[in-house]
Design a protein around this motif. Structure first.
Motif, PDB file in Angstrom:
ATOM      1  N   ARG A   1      -7.960  13.064   2.599  1.00  9.63           N
ATOM      2  CA  ARG A   1      -8.446  12.054   1.662  1.00  9.63           C
ATOM      3  C   ARG A   1      -8.537  12.628   0.251  1.00  9.63           C
ATOM      4  O   ARG A   1      -8.188  11.970  -0.733  1.00  9.63           O
ATOM      5  CB  ARG A   1      -9.816  11.547   2.126  1.00  9.63           C
ATOM      6  CG  ARG A   1     -10.463  10.504   1.207  1.00  9.63           C
ATOM      7  CD  ARG A   1      -9.687   9.214   1.185  1.00  9.63           C
ATOM      8  NE  ARG A   1     -10.244   8.266   0.213  1.00  9.63           N
ATOM      9  CZ  ARG A   1      -9.704   7.099  -0.075  1.00  9.63           C
ATOM     10  NH1 ARG A   1      -8.597   6.717   0.518  1.00  9.63           N
ATOM     11  NH2 ARG A   1     -10.263   6.301  -0.962  1.00  9.63           N
ATOM     12  N   GLU A   2      -9.009  13.867   0.145  1.00  3.17           N
ATOM     13  CA  GLU A   2      -9.102  14.514  -1.164  1.00  3.17           C
ATOM     14  C   GLU A   2      -7.725  14.669  -1.795  1.00  3.17           C
ATOM     15  O   GLU A   2      -7.555  14.481  -3.008  1.00  3.17           O
ATOM     16  CB  GLU A   2      -9.769  15.881  -1.017  1.00  3.17           C
ATOM     17  CG  GLU A   2     -11.264  15.803  -0.705  1.00  3.17           C
ATOM     18  CD  GLU A   2     -11.844  17.157  -0.361  1.00  3.17           C
ATOM     19  OE1 GLU A   2     -11.080  18.162  -0.375  1.00  3.17           O
ATOM     20  OE2 GLU A   2     -13.052  17.235  -0.065  1.00  3.17           O
ATOM     21  N   LEU A   3      -6.726  15.007  -0.963  1.00  2.00           N
ATOM     22  CA  LEU A   3      -5.360  15.119  -1.468  1.00  2.00           C
ATOM     23  C   LEU A   3      -4.857  13.762  -1.958  1.00  2.00           C
ATOM     24  O   LEU A   3      -4.238  13.657  -3.018  1.00  2.00           O
ATOM     25  CB  LEU A   3      -4.436  15.665  -0.377  1.00  2.00           C
ATOM     26  CG  LEU A   3      -2.938  15.720  -0.731  1.00  2.00           C
ATOM     27  CD1 LEU A   3      -2.692  16.632  -1.929  1.00  2.00           C
ATOM     28  CD2 LEU A   3      -2.123  16.196   0.475  1.00  2.00           C
ATOM     29  N   LEU A   4      -5.144  12.721  -1.169  1.00  2.00           N
ATOM     30  CA  LEU A   4      -4.729  11.373  -1.560  1.00  2.00           C
ATOM     31  C   LEU A   4      -5.347  10.984  -2.900  1.00  2.00           C
ATOM     32  O   LEU A   4      -4.656  10.453  -3.784  1.00  2.00           O
ATOM     33  CB  LEU A   4      -5.136  10.371  -0.480  1.00  2.00           C
ATOM     34  CG  LEU A   4      -4.832   8.895  -0.760  1.00  2.00           C
ATOM     35  CD1 LEU A   4      -3.337   8.674  -0.922  1.00  2.00           C
ATOM     36  CD2 LEU A   4      -5.399   8.010   0.338  1.00  2.00           C
TER      37      LEU A   4
ATOM     38  N   GLU B   1      -0.941  -7.408   1.052  1.00  2.00           N
ATOM     39  CA  GLU B   1       0.062  -7.082   2.075  1.00  2.00           C
ATOM     40  C   GLU B   1      -0.453  -5.973   2.991  1.00  2.00           C
ATOM     41  O   GLU B   1      -0.307  -6.043   4.221  1.00  2.00           O
ATOM     42  CB  GLU B   1       1.361  -6.638   1.396  1.00  2.00           C
ATOM     43  CG  GLU B   1       2.462  -6.279   2.386  1.00  2.00           C
ATOM     44  CD  GLU B   1       3.708  -5.733   1.701  1.00  2.00           C
ATOM     45  OE1 GLU B   1       4.498  -5.038   2.384  1.00  2.00           O
ATOM     46  OE2 GLU B   1       3.885  -5.981   0.486  1.00  2.00           O
ATOM     47  N   ALA B   2      -1.076  -4.974   2.383  1.00  2.00           N
ATOM     48  CA  ALA B   2      -1.590  -3.846   3.160  1.00  2.00           C
ATOM     49  C   ALA B   2      -2.711  -4.282   4.097  1.00  2.00           C
ATOM     50  O   ALA B   2      -2.747  -3.905   5.273  1.00  2.00           O
ATOM     51  CB  ALA B   2      -2.091  -2.756   2.213  1.00  2.00           C
TER      52      ALA B   2
ATOM     53  N   GLU C   1      -2.357   4.559   4.145  1.00  2.00           N
ATOM     54  CA  GLU C   1      -2.404   5.544   3.058  1.00  2.00           C
ATOM     55  C   GLU C   1      -1.190   5.427   2.148  1.00  2.00           C
ATOM     56  O   GLU C   1      -1.268   5.649   0.937  1.00  2.00           O
ATOM     57  CB  GLU C   1      -2.500   6.954   3.644  1.00  2.00           C
ATOM     58  CG  GLU C   1      -3.809   7.204   4.386  1.00  2.00           C
ATOM     59  CD  GLU C   1      -3.764   8.474   5.183  1.00  2.00           C
ATOM     60  OE1 GLU C   1      -2.641   8.899   5.562  1.00  2.00           O
ATOM     61  OE2 GLU C   1      -4.831   9.049   5.442  1.00  2.00           O
ATOM     62  N   ARG C   2      -0.036   5.085   2.730  1.00  2.00           N
ATOM     63  CA  ARG C   2       1.173   4.889   1.921  1.00  2.00           C
ATOM     64  C   ARG C   2       0.966   3.753   0.916  1.00  2.00           C
ATOM     65  O   ARG C   2       1.393   3.821  -0.234  1.00  2.00           O
ATOM     66  CB  ARG C   2       2.373   4.580   2.819  1.00  2.00           C
ATOM     67  CG  ARG C   2       3.136   5.795   3.358  1.00  2.00           C
ATOM     68  CD  ARG C   2       3.740   6.574   2.203  1.00  2.00           C
ATOM     69  NE  ARG C   2       4.518   7.699   2.680  1.00  2.00           N
ATOM     70  CZ  ARG C   2       5.835   7.731   2.706  1.00  2.00           C
ATOM     71  NH1 ARG C   2       6.538   6.693   2.318  1.00  2.00           N
ATOM     72  NH2 ARG C   2       6.465   8.810   3.118  1.00  2.00           N
ATOM     73  N   TYR C   3       0.293   2.713   1.395  1.00  2.00           N
ATOM     74  CA  TYR C   3       0.005   1.593   0.507  1.00  2.00           C
ATOM     75  C   TYR C   3      -0.947   2.011  -0.613  1.00  2.00           C
ATOM     76  O   TYR C   3      -0.808   1.580  -1.758  1.00  2.00           O
ATOM     77  CB  TYR C   3      -0.617   0.445   1.297  1.00  2.00           C
ATOM     78  CG  TYR C   3       0.402  -0.431   1.998  1.00  2.00           C
ATOM     79  CD1 TYR C   3       1.099  -1.410   1.301  1.00  2.00           C
ATOM     80  CD2 TYR C   3       0.649  -0.292   3.353  1.00  2.00           C
ATOM     81  CE1 TYR C   3       2.023  -2.224   1.940  1.00  2.00           C
ATOM     82  CE2 TYR C   3       1.570  -1.095   4.008  1.00  2.00           C
ATOM     83  CZ  TYR C   3       2.260  -2.058   3.292  1.00  2.00           C
ATOM     84  OH  TYR C   3       3.186  -2.862   3.921  1.00  2.00           O
TER      85      TYR C   3
END
Length: 582
Positions: free
Chosen positions: A317-320, A364-365, A343-345
């Motif tokens: 999550r921190e990386l995201l 959409e997500a 996560e891609r969304y």
């Protein structure tokens, strides 16, 4: 080293007496009585690894099948082979069996050992090594059962000396579980044939001397058939070492080397097996390893594993969050592949600048992942901050709270919403306190609560306490540093200490944090005459760039500035309005 003299026979004790010794040592917290385990291949049988004796029998049968009768007899005569003592010829048999292809023998061991899982006995041994003073293991095995058990079933990290080069790093004073593999580790060209196991490496000899001098050896599953370790122990005078407790199923199985080693200072312990001995230790030491195994979700091992998974998720999550702030062209496809599904969304949303298109991606997500907590939480924040659709934002906040009722981050976000948008400060304080209860080591939540306490509730003492708590977790957090400076000015008019925190906040503020930079320059312009001229220029630039801290209350600062004779209250008010109002 002085050769020992012939001494009388060792004493015999029961398994119960041996276990009682361990229990007594624990009970009186004795520092002077410590055991070092000497583990042989026999201990690994219940974990799916063949004993040295079993392997010897297997290799001898294969040699009988492969060799001509004359060749086999000539070889047997040369090594004085005795089929009744086949296990004592382990190293000879290994060398002969794989003399035409050493790699095949090595690959056999890899196949056997790399797939082996620690049995119950090793799980209990791991607790003894990690929790008691008996933290050393000397072993002729090259498997990973001991270190795997320690890593899997305790919170301790072991030190493994799997090569004689590592011997220099062994300290008999350490309390860390230490595993000494005198025949090397599986991946470090282990010793198997008679030349390799004939004599102990000098590096081991030097490292083991303090251990046998200060620790009683507890021998389990070791047949004493190698020359290296047995010769080393035999050459040490019995007066220069602690007693040896040799565990064995049947005393008749003691070979000549063992009988030559043991003296009247030593003990023979008849046991039913390695696992059975460890089961007795488990009971005597009152371990709870196997308690509540039926309640899997609440077992200590599962709780620890869940914690590791949660930590991994948090790191992801921190990386995201970091990538969401970077330019999309700077993110490699390999890095993107770390993130899947919702996560891609979230990455796609972060890189979309158009607000309407961003909302379309959110919709959409959410249609695809209607119960994804991170996605719903981010959408609620988006609705609040970007769309100003507060009713819909509240709807999603409530939905995400249902999915994650114990998430400190979610509760903290809801508390922010309640105080900033709804003005429900009483309920907001309740949510802040719940958020801290579930995520007590989050500097952001603590910092937000401190701001709320100071600016909204005027609970200055409590606010200061939480500011310092937040900084104790992240001393370089620019927001928390600046906010503490703000509080010290408003509460105590301690301009000197406040200045130190404001200056440190500047040090860690990033160029794109326009809102925080505007607040910090405002404090400089308001309270510090030496900065006033430069602060005015910087504030003009920041306001022109659209720097905003919507809703931030500067009125108390302006009041203090009037009391202190600020030369341009009108300009000060203009800056306050430009920064804090829509």
């Amino acid at each position: 080293m002085v050769k020992r003299k012939e001494l009388q026979e060792p004493k015999k004790i029961s398994q119960k007496r041996l276990v009682r010794i361990f229990k007594d040592i624990k009970g009186v917290k004795s520092e002077d009585n410590r055991f070092c385990f000497l583990i042989g291949a026999g201990a690994s049988k219940s974990s799916g690894i063949q004993t040295g004796w079993e392997l010897s029998e297997e290799w001898y049968q294969e040699l009988q099948d492969d060799l001509e009768v004359d060749e086999l007899k000539t070889w047997e005569k040369a090594i004085k082979f005795d089929a009744k003592k086949v296990g004592e010829f382990y190293s000879h048999l290994y060398k002969k069996r794989y003399e035409s292809c050493h790699q095949v023998g090595y690959d056999k061991f890899k196949r056997i050992m790399e797939s082996a899982e620690p049995g119950l006995g090793y799980v209990i041994l791991a607790r003894l090594l990690a929790d008691e003073k008996h933290n050393f293991v000397i072993t002729t095995n090259f498997d990973y059962l001991i270190e795997d058990a320690i890593r899997m079933y305790t919170a301790t990290k072991p030190f493994t000396a799997g090569h004689e080069i590592m011997a220099q790093f062994i300290s008999s004073q350490t309390e860390r579980p230490t595993i000494i593999k005198v025949h090397r580790d599986l991946l470090l060209n282990p010793f198997n044939d008679e030349e390799q196991t004939k004599k102990l490496k000098d590096e081991w000899g030097k490292a083991l001397l303090p251990i046998v001098k200060n620790f009683s050896l507890l021998v389990i599953g070791y047949g004493g058939n190698d020359g290296s370790l047995m010769d080393y122990l035999t050459e040490i005078d019995a007066k220069d070492r602690k007693p040896i407790y040799w565990c064995i199923r049947n005393e008749d199985d003691l070979n000549d080397k063992i009988r030559k080693l043991l003296t009247s200072n030593d003990f023979i312990v008849e046991i039913k097996g390695f696992d059975e001995l460890m089961h007795s230790f488990n009971f005597a030491m009152d371990y709870k390893i196997f308690k509540d195994l039926d309640d899997i979700d609440n077992h200590q091992f599962v709780i620890a594993a869940k914690k590791r998974v949660e930590t991994l998720k948090e790191k992801k999550r921190e990386l995201l969050e970091r990538l969401q702030k970077e330019k999309p062209e700077d993110i490699s496809e390999e890095t993107r592949e770390i993130f899947t599904s919702a996560e891609r969304y979230l990455l796609k949303i972060a890189y979309e600048e158009d607000t309407d298109k961003k909302e379309d991606i959110f919709k959409e997500a959410i249609e695809r992942f209607p119960d994804n907590v991170e996605l719903l939480n981010d959408y609620a924040i988006f609705l609040k901050n970007s769309k100003k659709d507060y009713d819909k934002a509240e709807l999603y906040y409530n939905k995400v709270k249902e999915l994650a009722p114990e998430s400190g981050i979610i509760l903290g976000n809801i508390a922010n919403f309640l105080t900033e948008v709804r003005g429900n400060h009483e309920l907001a304080e309740k949510y802040y306190e719940e958020a801290i209860l579930y995520k007590k080591n989050d500097s952001v939540i603590l910092g937000n609560y401190a701001i709320f306490l100071g600016t909204t509730q005027k609970k200055y003492d409590k606010a200061e306490k939480y500011h310092y708590m937040a900084l104790s977790l992240d001393e370089n957090n620019a927001n928390n540093l600046g906010n503490l400076g703000n509080l010290l000015i408003l509460r105590k008019k301690d301009f000197k200490t406040a200045k130190e925190y404001i200056e440190k906040s500047f040090k860690y503020t990033k160029e794109d944090q326009l809102d925080l930079l505007a607040e910090l320059w405002f404090y400089r312009y308001t309270h510090y005459s030496e900065w006033r001229e430069e602060a005015e220029k910087e504030l003009d630039k920041l306001v022109a760039k659209g720097a905003k801290s919507i809703g931030w209350n500067f009125e108390d600062h302006i009041t203090i500035a009037k009391e202190n004779g600020h030369p341009n209250i009108k300009k000060l008010q203009e800056f306050a309005d430009a920064i804090s109002k829509e």
